[in-house]
Each structure stands twice: as structure tokens, then as C-alpha cells.
Design a protein around this motif. Structure first.
Motif, short mmCIF file in Angstrom:
data_model
loop_
_atom_site.label_atom_id
_atom_site.label_comp_id
_atom_site.label_asym_id
_atom_site.label_seq_id
_atom_site.Cartn_x
_atom_site.Cartn_y
_atom_site.Cartn_z
N ASP A 14 7.29 10.34 -0.87
CA ASP A 14 6.75 11.70 -0.93
C ASP A 14 7.45 12.52 0.15
OD1 ASP A 14 5.03 11.25 -3.09
OD2 ASP A 14 3.50 10.40 -1.80
N ASP A 15 6.68 13.29 0.91
CA ASP A 15 7.23 13.97 2.09
C ASP A 15 6.55 13.44 3.34
OD1 ASP A 15 9.07 15.77 0.81
OD2 ASP A 15 7.34 16.90 0.08
N ALA A 16 6.10 12.16 3.25
CA ALA A 16 5.30 11.60 4.33
C ALA A 16 6.10 10.77 5.31
CB ALA A 16 4.18 10.74 3.73
N GLN A 17 7.09 10.01 4.82
CA GLN A 17 7.89 9.19 5.72
C GLN A 17 9.17 8.75 5.05
OE1 GLN A 17 5.04 5.74 6.10
NE2 GLN A 17 6.90 4.51 5.88
N VAL A 18 10.10 8.31 5.89
CA VAL A 18 11.37 7.75 5.43
C VAL A 18 11.53 6.38 6.04
CG1 VAL A 18 13.88 8.04 5.32
CG2 VAL A 18 12.39 10.06 5.37
N ARG A 29 0.53 4.20 -2.97
CA ARG A 29 0.04 5.57 -2.75
C ARG A 29 1.12 6.63 -2.91
NH1 ARG A 29 -0.17 3.55 2.73
NH2 ARG A 29 1.37 4.56 4.09
N THR A 30 2.38 6.23 -2.89
CA THR A 30 3.47 7.19 -3.03
C THR A 30 3.60 7.61 -4.49
OG1 THR A 30 4.67 6.26 -1.15
CG2 THR A 30 5.94 7.57 -2.72
N ARG A 31 3.79 8.88 -4.71
CA ARG A 31 3.97 9.39 -6.06
C ARG A 31 5.44 9.73 -6.37
NH1 ARG A 31 0.32 6.97 -6.61
NH2 ARG A 31 -1.81 7.50 -7.22
N PRO A 87 0.81 -1.23 0.00
CA PRO A 87 0.00 0.00 0.00
C PRO A 87 0.84 1.27 0.00
CG PRO A 87 -0.88 -1.59 1.56
CD PRO A 87 0.45 -2.12 1.13
N LEU A 88 1.96 1.25 0.72
CA LEU A 88 2.84 2.42 0.75
C LEU A 88 3.38 2.72 -0.64
CD1 LEU A 88 4.50 4.57 2.25
CD2 LEU A 88 6.20 2.80 2.74
#
Length: 230
Positions: A177-181, A58-60, A54-55
């Protein structure tokens, strides 16, 4: 655990409201920020591969730095099989390697949907580290040359002998994205979700990609690595 409102009130009281976002992200991710590989892989390697689907979907925008092995999204089945078999031996994971390889290969579909962008930076010594045998490695290096022509992928390679400024070699990581690393450590998987932490990795990636070569220069390094296999 403190609520989001508790944290905002506390940082306001302490005169540092700008730190609220980082602290809230840290509190929310406290249970999943540092997870040992043995815990992740206990249900099997297939499950571990499926859990991040899922990660990826949804990541672009993906920013990947690899100092260990070729990134999973760019691996051949044989290379992946060798990597996962090593994990089974080293960490005593359930041996469902064939199923796990199939899941990882299926996940590579995101490379070709047109909805995702990938900036990939690897160290040249990744090309020179023989995983499996010469045949497996040669096929993997050939795959790198092929995927580098994909419009969605930017492949950069940091040559051996490069003078390092701020872009020091570091642990392998991916910025989603800028959501997680997600960070790959020897014994555990680290997830960074705080804005400040993500910004630190973004700066590190910018430094590293500035040291890399691209296009024909990158292909030359890959070809040289293939030639060295004999």
C-alpha cells in the motif's frame, strides 16, 4: 527515545514542522528498520515466512520490483526450495526448508482472493539466471506465463539492453500500500516506513515500470528464456 510530541515540538522549534512525520516514523521503526537476515532466520525459515503473513493479508496494493530472483508470490515449490536451500548453505540457517516452502505456497492464496492487486516488475536477466537446473527453471518460467493471465496481476519485464533513464537497476523491494517498503539487501532486511522514504521508492517503481514491457511482449521474453534452456 523521544515521544511523538517531543519530535513535533522540536521540528516546530527548528522551523521545519513538515519533517515531523518522517522523523516520527523513523523513531518508531528504529529497532526494526535494519535487521540482519541471521537474526530474522534464527528461529528457522518457516518462522521467517510466517512472520510476514499478516502484512500480506492486510495489504491491498502490492508494488514489487525484483532484480535478483522471481518474486516469492510467483514462485513454484521447486524454485522456492532451491532458493531456500541456498540460504541455508550461505547463512547457516536452520534447515526447515520443506516447512518454509509450504508456508510460502500457502501465502500465494492472496493472488486469488480478489481483494488484492499486484504490480510486478522484474529484470529480464532474472529470467535468464538459472536457479536449480533447467527443469526447475523451465517450470518456473511457465508459471510466470500462467500467473500473468490472473486479473489481479500486472507483470512487466524490463528487457536486456533497455536504455536506462531514471529507472536504474536497484535492490529488490516491495511497496505495501503506502504503509511501508521492504528492501532485500545482501546481509539484512530493510523496512522503510517514513512517508518521504516510501515516496522515494514509489517514484523509483514508477520509473522502472515505465521501462517494462507487458502482455504479448513480456510473454515473448519469457518464452525466449525457456527456449534458451534447450
Amino acid at each position: 527515545m523521544p515521544s511523538d510530541a517531543d519530535i513535533r515540538s522540536w521540528t516546530l522549534h527548528c522551523g521545519v514542522p513538515d519533517q515531523a512525520a518522517d522523523l516520527i516514523a523513523t523513531a518508531r521503526g528504529i529497532d526494526s528498520a535494519y535487521v540482519e537476515w541471521r537474526r530474522i532466520e534464527r528461529p528457522g525459515l518457516k518462522h521467517a515466512q510466517e512472520s510476514i503473513r499478516p502484512l500480506f493479508e492486510r495489504t491491498r496494493r502490492f508494488r514489487m520490483y525484483q532484480s535478483w530472483v522471481v518474486p516469492g508470490l510467483l514462485q513454484t515449490p521447486a524454485y522456492t526450495k532451491t532458493v531456500l536451500e541456498t540460504i541455508v548453505k550461505l547463512r547457516g540457517a536452520i534447515d526447515d526448508v520443506e516447512d518454509a516452502v509450504a508456508v510460502r505456497m500457502d501465502r500465494q492464496r492472496v493472488l486469488h482472493t480478489g481483494h488484492h492487486r499486484f504490480a510486478v516488475v522484474i529484470e529480464e536477466w532474472v529470467l535468464r539466471s538459472v536457479i536449480g537446473d533447467a527443469e526447475v527453471m523451465a517450470a518456473q518460467l511457465g508459471q510466470l506465463i500462467a500467473v500473468a493471465t490472473t486479473p489481479a496481476i500486472s507483470l512487466g519485464i524490463i528487457p536486456l539492453g533497455t536504455i536506462r533513464g531514471g529507472g536504474w537497476p536497484t535492490e529488490s523491494f516491495t511497496i505495501y500500500d503506502d504503509a511501508q517498503v521492504n528492501v532485500e539487501l545482501v546481509s539484512a532486511h530493510l523496512t522503510v516506513t517514513s512517508p518521504g522514504g516510501i515516496a522515494e521508492y514509489a517514484r523509483a517503481f514508477t520509473e522502472l515500470e515505465s521501462l517494462a514491457v507487458y502482455g504479448a511482449a513480456a510473454r515473448a521474453l519469457v518464452i525466449a528464456a525457456i527456449t534458451s534452456l534447450g
